[in-house]
Design an enzyme around this catalytic site. Structure first.
Site, short mmCIF file in Angstrom:
data_model
loop_
_atom_site.label_atom_id
_atom_site.label_comp_id
_atom_site.label_asym_id
_atom_site.label_seq_id
_atom_site.Cartn_x
_atom_site.Cartn_y
_atom_site.Cartn_z
N GLY A 111 -0.85 2.64 6.54
CA GLY A 111 0.36 2.20 7.21
C GLY A 111 1.28 1.28 6.36
CD GLU B 222 1.78 4.90 -0.24
OE1 GLU B 222 2.44 6.18 -0.19
OE2 GLU B 222 1.07 4.41 0.48
CG ASP C 287 -0.06 13.64 5.37
OD1 ASP C 287 -0.88 14.32 5.93
OD2 ASP C 287 0.69 12.51 6.04
#
Length: 266
Positions: free
Chosen positions: A95, A127, A207
């Site tokens: 998240g 991140e 992803d």
């Protein structure tokens, strides 16, 4: 199938069971509650097992807690424990770090309990968030691996601690730019610093269906834009195998397989 086509022999995929459950989403195709987080895990486990058999690779999964939804973390931990013998090898916290409280007590408690139960732990931190998030992941959540972690280098003390403790960084070069987590030129990318300092890190895709880049794209980016060598990529793959959440005997077999593959290649 995509992993097999890229020559991957072992992969750990991760997802949030709650975000795939119909009880959480607007029930357009499913009745409310008909697809629970528990059922999601069972379906994914079955699908991955079928894929393993068909494409002759090994795949395990990691279940994600979500920073903005601390009320889910207790159940995520329970699912990790329940399905640890049928494909689930770890727990994660994912998240956006900028818009959620990483210190929610529910998250921290889940990870502390995970350590007690022998469940492997990885945390998305540093991140698009701060180095302090990495410190919290290591100290309060007992993270063995850090998802991305690029901004750990912003704090020399925390970075030195991560290096000293052998924390593994799961890095994703193309994704780091697609998400805006890294804003510097490739020659100044934190990965260059990781490599220089011999940090424990590996290369992943993060992803690929969203970013549009597969593992080979990431390898080519590192070779062309960051002056990585094939030997450096090989080391990253061995780092990944050593940091995998497989049981000891399976991990050793994975390392043996990698040694055999690279001996044939070079």
């Amino acid at each position: 199938e995509d992993s097999a086509e890229q020559g991957v022999i072992y992969s750990e995929v991760r997802y949030s069971p709650h975000l795939l459950a119909s009880s959480i989403k607007d029930p357009v195709f499913c009745k409310p509650g008909s697809l629970t987080p528990e059922k999601v895990v069972e379906i994914v486990n079955a699908g991955l097992k079928e894929g393993e058999e068909q494409y002759k690779i090994k795949v395990r999964s990691i279940l994600c807690c979500i920073r903005s939804q601390p009320e889910w973390s207790k159940e995520v931990l329970s699912l990790c424990e329940r399905y640890r013998d049928s494909g689930v090898v770890g727990i994660d916290l994912a998240g956006d770090e900028r818009f959620a409280n990483p210190s929610a007590k529910e998250h921290i408690h889940a990870f502390q309990e995970a350590k007690k139960k022998g469940i492997h732990r990885t945390v998305h931190a540093g991140e698009n968030g701060t180095a302090e998030n990495v410190l919290e992941a290591i100290d309060a959540m007992h993270a063995e691996r850090i998802g991305h972690g690029y901004h750990v280098i912003d704090n020399p003390r925390i970075y030195k601690k991560a290096l000293a403790e052998g924390i593994h960084f799961e890095t994703c070069p193309h994704s780091s730019y697609a998400t805006g987590s890294v804003l510097v030129k490739p020659e100044e990318h934190p990965l260059k610093r990781f490599a220089k300092d011999e940090a424990d890190f590996s290369i992943s895709t993060d992803d690929p269906t969203v970013v549009g880049k597969d593992l080979q794209d990431n390898y080519e980016f590192l070779l062309k834009e960051m002056d990585f060598t094939p030997e450096m990529l090989m080391k990253c793959n061995f780092n990944a195998a050593k940091a995998s959440f497989l049981p000891k005997d399976e991990k050793q077999q994975l390392l043996n397989d990698l040694k055999s593959i690279y001996q044939l290649a070079w």
